[in-house]
Design an enzyme around this catalytic site. Structure first.
Site, mmCIF file in Angstrom:
data_model
loop_
_atom_site.group_PDB
_atom_site.id
_atom_site.type_symbol
_atom_site.label_atom_id
_atom_site.label_comp_id
_atom_site.label_asym_id
_atom_site.label_seq_id
_atom_site.Cartn_x
_atom_site.Cartn_y
_atom_site.Cartn_z
ATOM 1 N N CYS A 86 27.845 -86.313 -59.648
ATOM 2 C CA CYS A 86 28.207 -85.215 -60.768
ATOM 3 C C CYS A 86 28.417 -83.899 -59.844
ATOM 4 C CB CYS A 86 26.897 -84.600 -61.442
ATOM 5 S SG CYS A 86 26.693 -83.124 -62.082
ATOM 6 N N CYS A 89 27.353 -79.775 -58.270
ATOM 7 C CA CYS A 89 26.954 -79.575 -56.925
ATOM 8 C C CYS A 89 27.884 -79.899 -55.540
ATOM 9 C CB CYS A 89 25.897 -79.588 -56.491
ATOM 10 S SG CYS A 89 24.543 -79.093 -57.937
ATOM 11 N N CYS A 172 18.797 -81.161 -64.550
ATOM 12 C CA CYS A 172 18.876 -81.116 -63.597
ATOM 13 C C CYS A 172 18.394 -80.156 -62.605
ATOM 14 C CB CYS A 172 20.496 -80.014 -64.563
ATOM 15 S SG CYS A 172 21.395 -79.397 -62.860
ATOM 16 N N GLN A 316 25.265 -63.749 -67.697
ATOM 17 C CA GLN A 316 25.475 -64.015 -66.660
ATOM 18 C C GLN A 316 23.740 -65.154 -66.033
ATOM 19 O OE1 GLN A 316 27.359 -63.389 -63.802
ATOM 20 N NE2 GLN A 316 28.416 -61.213 -64.943
ATOM 21 N N CYS A 442 34.745 -63.074 -57.981
ATOM 22 C CA CYS A 442 34.138 -64.593 -58.201
ATOM 23 C C CYS A 442 35.348 -65.629 -57.721
ATOM 24 C CB CYS A 442 33.869 -64.931 -59.120
ATOM 25 S SG CYS A 442 35.168 -64.748 -61.113
HETATM 26 N N1 SAH Z 1 30.190 -57.625 -65.531
HETATM 27 C C1 SAH Z 1 30.597 -58.979 -66.745
HETATM 28 C C2 SAH Z 1 31.268 -59.757 -65.949
HETATM 29 C C3 SAH Z 1 32.707 -59.465 -66.152
HETATM 30 S S1 SAH Z 1 33.523 -62.270 -66.252
HETATM 31 C C4 SAH Z 1 29.080 -58.796 -67.375
HETATM 32 O O1 SAH Z 1 28.146 -59.098 -66.571
HETATM 33 O O2 SAH Z 1 28.542 -59.573 -68.530
HETATM 34 C C5 SAH Z 1 34.855 -61.682 -66.527
HETATM 35 C C6 SAH Z 1 35.105 -61.138 -67.702
HETATM 36 O O3 SAH Z 1 36.413 -60.679 -67.997
HETATM 37 C C7 SAH Z 1 34.827 -61.774 -68.821
HETATM 38 O O4 SAH Z 1 33.612 -61.314 -69.737
HETATM 39 C C8 SAH Z 1 36.368 -61.708 -70.068
HETATM 40 O O5 SAH Z 1 36.180 -62.941 -70.924
HETATM 41 C C9 SAH Z 1 36.898 -60.733 -69.540
HETATM 42 N N2 SAH Z 1 38.607 -60.738 -69.341
HETATM 43 C C10 SAH Z 1 39.112 -61.378 -68.669
HETATM 44 N N3 SAH Z 1 40.648 -61.509 -69.058
HETATM 45 C C11 SAH Z 1 40.513 -60.050 -68.660
HETATM 46 C C12 SAH Z 1 41.141 -59.050 -69.360
HETATM 47 N N4 SAH Z 1 42.957 -59.594 -69.099
HETATM 48 N N5 SAH Z 1 40.688 -57.979 -69.907
HETATM 49 C C13 SAH Z 1 39.748 -57.357 -70.861
HETATM 50 N N6 SAH Z 1 39.114 -58.530 -69.616
HETATM 51 C C14 SAH Z 1 38.818 -59.880 -69.342
#
Ligand code: SAH
Length: 486
Positions: A86, A89, A172, A316, A442
């Site tokens: 898979c 992981c 899983c 999340q 990330c």
């Molecule tokens: N802190 C957020 C998660 C962020 S993940 C939470 O807890 O919900 C990154 C996010 O950035 C995603 O929701 C994605 O849709 C958004 N994203 C990606 N590119 C972007 C851009 N150019 N401008 C604004 N948002 C964007």
């Protein structure tokens, strides 16, 4: 083919015994023979392995693990017997402590090599990685493809790394315990009533995926069947074919079951979810709460923010570690109650709402319209009145608001996807001169790249900490605090 010292070539099917010294970005082991690099999937750092070259390039080769000659001290027996096939992981065969050490080292190395920060400085700034209590059963969401195996049996499971072959696995090891019972129930129902799985090759068949979500704090469960229904998109409720009464009754007995729905996806694509969702039993959404934690020791504090999650919402996947990460974001932001805060890439507003209680005003920016709508609703549900959300790209919204409306910021928080922040976004941030910047990332490589821009533009790296969100995998989450040099 690769060159050996005296123009002798490394080639396919050559067999070597090599010590694994490092881990590659995809979790593969890395070993060297006379400066020539071998990438060996499934080999763990510290292993001595016998491996065979599958594909030789000039300076490196991909090799297949043939035998573990001397197992590494950090090699462990993974809980999941499918982990090698898979793709999910990559480093489950490594002791969890060693996984954390690897992630800490990777962040440090990227900051040094890509970010150009001095090693001693990075060591000073970096705090120890925040690990999980257990690297298993931490995911609150799973999407299982449904299909048939070679013998034609109906199966649910996961795609075998980079392919679309389904490995039958209803349990899983990263997911909730309940997944198994839910999947078995649905599979049995499909077998009994001869309901066909979707076939990607022909575009025929009905059931494509099963999405299961669990609110870890609330205990609420959500099941959503993604179906390829060309004719029946208008059908609703109990009439819907795969969700006949018998199945609904059976699933509703599972403790915590709160929402069952059908999602229509008739497109021939890899995208899992379609746009239309019909609730067939219970609520449209489940609830979950994310608490603020006391970051001194990560003990729980009692204030929580409630989130309402629909099958299409982003949320999340590791709520326990998310609490720790966003609590650090709150600490790094250093709020006193008066600040104007921008939360860029705000998703459903988790960080924005976390910070709102300690800020004067929070502005969130997010590109996906549905997420923005969720963020606004989440603010309402939680009676948070000082958070406002804008739909659009951060690199467009921020310059526009700054240049045309003269908005300002005391603190800017960013949480971009893996590719990091757009250059125009970073440049506007620098022009706005906030006191502090909190960067949640990330991908340590793009983080390091972006930090270099911010630090060349008048900011100083103050704190950095990895918070493991994805045990068993190579994914790394990091949070960094920067402050403006006066
Ligand atoms: N802190 C957020 C998660 C962020 S993940 C939470 O807890 O919900 C990154 C996010 O950035 C995603 O929701 C994605 O849709 C958004 N994203 C990606 N590119 C972007 C851009 N150019 N401008 C604004 N948002 C964007």
């Amino acid at each position: 083919m690769g060159h050996k010292g005296n123009d002798i070539l490394y080639k396919k099917d050559d067999v070597f015994t090599v010590k694994i010294e490092d881990i590659g970005n995809d979790g593969e082991g890395i070993g060297k023979i006379e400066g020539y690099t071998l990438f060996v999937k499934d080999a763990v750092i510290g292993d001595v392995v016998r491996c065979k070259i599958m594909k030789a390039k000039k300076n490196y080769a991909y090799a297949k693990l043939e035998e573990i000659v001397v197992p590494s001290e950090v090699r462990v027996e993974p809980l999941c017997r499918y982990h090698r096939r898979c793709g999910g992981c990559q480093i489950q065969a490594m002791d969890y402590r060693a996984q954390l050490d690897y992630k800490q080292r990777k962040v440090k190395n990227d900051l040094v090599r890509i970010g150009g920060f001095a090693e001693e400085f990075v060591e000073q700034v970096m705090e120890p990685i925040v690990g999980m209590e257990s690297a298993y059963r931490y995911r609150n969401k799973a999407q299982f493809p449904i299909g048939t195996d070679k013998e034609g049996n109906l199966v649910a499971g996961f795609y075998a790394g980079r392919t679309h072959d389904i490995i039958a696995n209803t349990d899983c090891a990263l997911g909730a315990e309940e997944n198994r019972e839910i999947l078995e129930c649905i599979l049995n129902h499909m077998r009994k009533y001869l309901i066909p799985a979707y076939d990607e090759k022909t575009g025929l068949g009905l059931v494509r995926h099963i999405l299961i979500r669990k609110g870890f704090a609330s205990g609420e469960l959500m099941v959503c069947l993604v179906v390829n229904d060309r004719k029946g998109s208008g059908k609703k409720g109990r009439e819907f074919f795969p969700f006949q009464g018998e199945l609904l009754d059976r699933l509703s007995e599972i403790e915590g079951m709160t929402s069952m729905s059908v999602c229509i996806n008739t497109d021939r694509t890899n995208v899992i979810m379609g746009e239309k969702v019909y609730t067939v039993w219970g609520e449209d959404k489940i609830c979950d709460t994310i608490h603020r934690r006391n970051t001194e020791d990560f003990s729980l504090m009692d204030q929580g923010i409630v989130f309402h999650i629909s099958p299409l919402s982003f949320y999340q996947v590791n709520p326990v570690q998310t609490e720790k990460l966003y609590s650090l974001a709150l600490e790094y932001a250093g709020l006193t109650g008066k600040e104007t805060v921008w939360d860029l890439y705000c998703g459903i507003g988790t960080i924005s709402l976390f910070l709102a209680g300690k800020a004067g005003k929070v502005y969130g920016v997010e590109a996906v319209p549905q997420a923005v709508q969720d963020a606004r609703e989440n603010a309402l549900y939680n009676r948070i009145e000082n958070a406002e959300f804008f739909e659009g790209r951060a690199e467009e919204v921020l310059p526009e608001k700054y240049e045309k409306e003269g908005i300002r910021a005391d603190v800017i928080v960013v949480d971009p996807p893996r590719k990091g922040c757009d250059r125009a976004c970073l440049e506007t941030m620098l022009k706005m001169q906030p006191e502090r910047i909190v960067y949640v990332s990330c991908d340590p490589a793009t983080l390091a790249r972006d930090l270099r821009v911010l630090c060349d533009g008048g900011y100083e790296l103050k704190r950095a900490r990895a918070v493991d969100q994805f045990g068993g995998t190579v994914h790394i989450e990091t949070i960094v605090a920067l402050s403006r040099i006066k």
